[in-house]
Enzyme design. Structure first.
Site, PDB file in Angstrom:
ATOM      1  N   THR A 144       0.954  -1.124  -0.064  1.00  0.00           N
ATOM      2  CA  THR A 144       0.013   0.118   0.084  1.00  0.00           C
ATOM      3  C   THR A 144       0.882   1.350   0.090  1.00  0.00           C
ATOM      4  O   THR A 144       0.651   2.202  -1.030  1.00  0.00           O
ATOM      5  CB  THR A 144      -0.942  -0.054   1.308  1.00  0.00           C
ATOM      6  OG1 THR A 144      -1.593  -1.316   1.170  1.00  0.00           O
ATOM      7  CG2 THR A 144      -1.878   1.180   0.855  1.00  0.00           C
ATOM      8  N   LEU A 145       1.876   1.453   0.732  1.00  0.00           N
ATOM      9  CA  LEU A 145       2.563   2.684   0.971  1.00  0.00           C
ATOM     10  C   LEU A 145       3.533   2.785  -0.392  1.00  0.00           C
ATOM     11  O   LEU A 145       3.571   3.620  -0.728  1.00  0.00           O
ATOM     12  CB  LEU A 145       3.519   2.522   2.440  1.00  0.00           C
ATOM     13  CG  LEU A 145       3.326   2.980   3.562  1.00  0.00           C
ATOM     14  CD1 LEU A 145       1.875   2.508   4.036  1.00  0.00           C
ATOM     15  CD2 LEU A 145       4.304   2.793   4.636  1.00  0.00           C
ATOM     16  N   ALA A 224       8.848   3.376   6.995  1.00  0.00           N
ATOM     17  CA  ALA A 224       8.460   1.835   7.477  1.00  0.00           C
ATOM     18  C   ALA A 224       8.490   1.636   9.008  1.00  0.00           C
ATOM     19  O   ALA A 224       7.594   1.987   9.778  1.00  0.00           O
ATOM     20  CB  ALA A 224       9.465   0.822   6.860  1.00  0.00           C
ATOM     21  N   ARG A 225       9.489   1.248   9.594  1.00  0.00           N
ATOM     22  CA  ARG A 225       9.844   1.171  11.040  1.00  0.00           C
ATOM     23  C   ARG A 225      11.157   1.361  11.253  1.00  0.00           C
ATOM     24  O   ARG A 225      12.063   1.045  10.380  1.00  0.00           O
ATOM     25  CB  ARG A 225       9.398  -0.222  11.487  1.00  0.00           C
ATOM     26  CG  ARG A 225       7.842  -0.608  11.643  1.00  0.00           C
ATOM     27  CD  ARG A 225       7.423   0.355  12.868  1.00  0.00           C
ATOM     28  NE  ARG A 225       5.803   0.097  12.921  1.00  0.00           N
ATOM     29  CZ  ARG A 225       5.149   0.703  12.616  1.00  0.00           C
ATOM     30  NH1 ARG A 225       5.246   2.000  11.717  1.00  0.00           N
ATOM     31  NH2 ARG A 225       3.836   0.537  12.820  1.00  0.00           N
ATOM     32  N   GLU A 254      11.675   5.898  19.998  1.00  0.00           N
ATOM     33  CA  GLU A 254      10.671   6.897  19.812  1.00  0.00           C
ATOM     34  C   GLU A 254      10.067   7.394  21.084  1.00  0.00           C
ATOM     35  O   GLU A 254       9.569   6.546  21.856  1.00  0.00           O
ATOM     36  CB  GLU A 254       9.505   6.467  18.789  1.00  0.00           C
ATOM     37  CG  GLU A 254      10.167   6.353  17.382  1.00  0.00           C
ATOM     38  CD  GLU A 254       9.107   6.015  16.289  1.00  0.00           C
ATOM     39  OE1 GLU A 254       7.617   5.826  16.659  1.00  0.00           O
ATOM     40  OE2 GLU A 254       9.468   5.295  15.283  1.00  0.00           O
ATOM     41  N   HIS A 273       6.634  10.464  13.324  1.00  0.00           N
ATOM     42  CA  HIS A 273       5.995   9.190  13.270  1.00  0.00           C
ATOM     43  C   HIS A 273       4.488   9.486  12.992  1.00  0.00           C
ATOM     44  O   HIS A 273       3.536   8.955  13.422  1.00  0.00           O
ATOM     45  CB  HIS A 273       6.013   8.024  14.303  1.00  0.00           C
ATOM     46  CG  HIS A 273       5.721   6.650  14.051  1.00  0.00           C
ATOM     47  ND1 HIS A 273       5.968   5.535  14.495  1.00  0.00           N
ATOM     48  CD2 HIS A 273       4.622   6.264  12.794  1.00  0.00           C
ATOM     49  CE1 HIS A 273       5.467   4.481  13.909  1.00  0.00           C
ATOM     50  NE2 HIS A 273       4.802   4.806  12.959  1.00  0.00           N
TER      51      HIS A 273
END
Ligand code: NAD
Length: 307
Positions: A144-145, A224-225, A254, A273
């Site tokens: 999707t991204l 992403a991460r 984070e 984020h």
């Protein structure tokens, strides 16, 4: 499975007011209420941002994020708890954010915003700004991204390549590389955008060797991460001018700690984020949850099922 009581966990307030989702879901069938860790136990299903131990007593957990790395997948499986996620809804928001990052870096908008804070009138060196038209981006992870990013990059006149486990072609992507050819794929493009989930396979996917493979004039984008990138190796590569810049929405820790050099590096954009944040977020979540409520009612398989 029968969902008579559906809880909206108060952790969703990290992204939108829980009341918005509760109201959007009222009238869909179950009794919908806002719950904390303890009262979540009494629900058949819970919609949440965080994971809490108490949810293991429910039948179904729906994560309002696409990433599911914070959930104990094996334990959920053993306990027979269904986990669904929110993939499929972030193509526009994250796609636009990444287009914005690339425009900021190419057109120097980040630099001018920083200068404005200091009321400073200073033009860049003649050979620093560039246009995105004619430049290239490699999108790693074409879900999707990734497709949302590819679509905007195409509209901006960029050459778009990508990396996908199978290497199979994807519409709108000029060339798709298989995961095994990652180094070749990221060697030339002006931007490398990461859009994979964080899994055992992708943890540390971009480390010292990959950063060395990238062009000295290139930029790394991570939506992403944090764990997909070796952050220390990235800081070194930026310091030693192994790559030109970065745009980062996700980090090893984070919030990004105050002392991190990433905050102040030139040509590094830091966002909290929030690449997917949009005021319509709760409506998209309501749509996904409603679809799954209908599927449970009809005894059909869940959409976006992870466990
Ligand atoms: P998705 O499932 O639609 O797409 C992920 C794609 O990555 C899939 O096509 C998958 O096959 C591919 N992939 C997996 N491992 C790969 C590998 N080793 N190499 C290449 N491709 C690989 O998910 P999505 O909605 O696009 O989200 C992707 C991830 O992005 C999420 O898991 C989440 O961690 C992150 N995310 C971040 C934000 C944000 O706010 N920054 C928002 C949404 C999602």
């Amino acid at each position: 499975m029968q969902i008579d009581r559906l809880g909206i966990h108060d952790s969703v307030s990290a992204v939108f007011p829980p009341e918005q989702l509760r109201d959007a879901l009222s009238g869909t069938g179950p009794d919908v209420g806002i719950v904390d860790d303890q009262s979540a136990r009494e629900c058949d299903g819970v919609v949440t941002f965080a994971h809490e131990e108490e949810f293991l007593d429910c039948d179904w957990i729906h994560s309002i994020q696409a990433g599911y790395d914070r959930f104990p997948l094996d334990e959920l499986e053993n306990r027979g708890v269904v986990l669904t996620n929110s993939t499929g809804i972030h193509g526009d928001s994250v796609g636009e954010t990444v287009a914005g990052y690339m425009l900021m870096l190419a057109r120097r908008l980040g630099q001018y915003a920083r200068q404005q804070e200091r009321t400073e009138w200073d033009r860049p060196a003649w050979d620093v700004p560039f246009t995105l038209a004619g430049e290239s981006v490699c999108v790693v992870g074409l879900g999707t991204l990734g497709r949302g990013i590819a679509e905007r990059a195409n509209a901006l006149g960029m050459e778009v390549t990508g990396v996908r486990r199978s290497g199979e072609p994807v519409e709108g992507v000029d060339r798709v590389y298989a995961s095994g050819d990652l180094h070749e794929a990221i060697a030339g493009p002006t931007f490398v955008a990461l859009a994979t989930p964080l899994t055992e396979e992708t943890r540390g996917l971009i480390g010292e060797a990959e950063l060395a493979a990238m062009d000295e004039g290139s930029h790394l984008i991570n939506v992403a991460r944090g764990g997909v990138v070796d952050q220390e190796a990235l800081i070194s590569a930026l310091d030693e001018e192994g790559i030109r810049g970065a745009a980062l929405d996700v980090f090893a820790e984070e919030p990004l700690p105050e002392g991190s050099p990433l905050w102040t590096m030139e040509d590094v954009l830091v966002t909290p984020h929030a690449a997917a944040y949009t005021r319509g977020y709760y409506e998209s979540i309501a749509g996904l949850v409603q679809t799954n409520l209908e599927r449970v009612g009809a005894d059909e398989p869940f959409e976006n099922r992870v466990v």
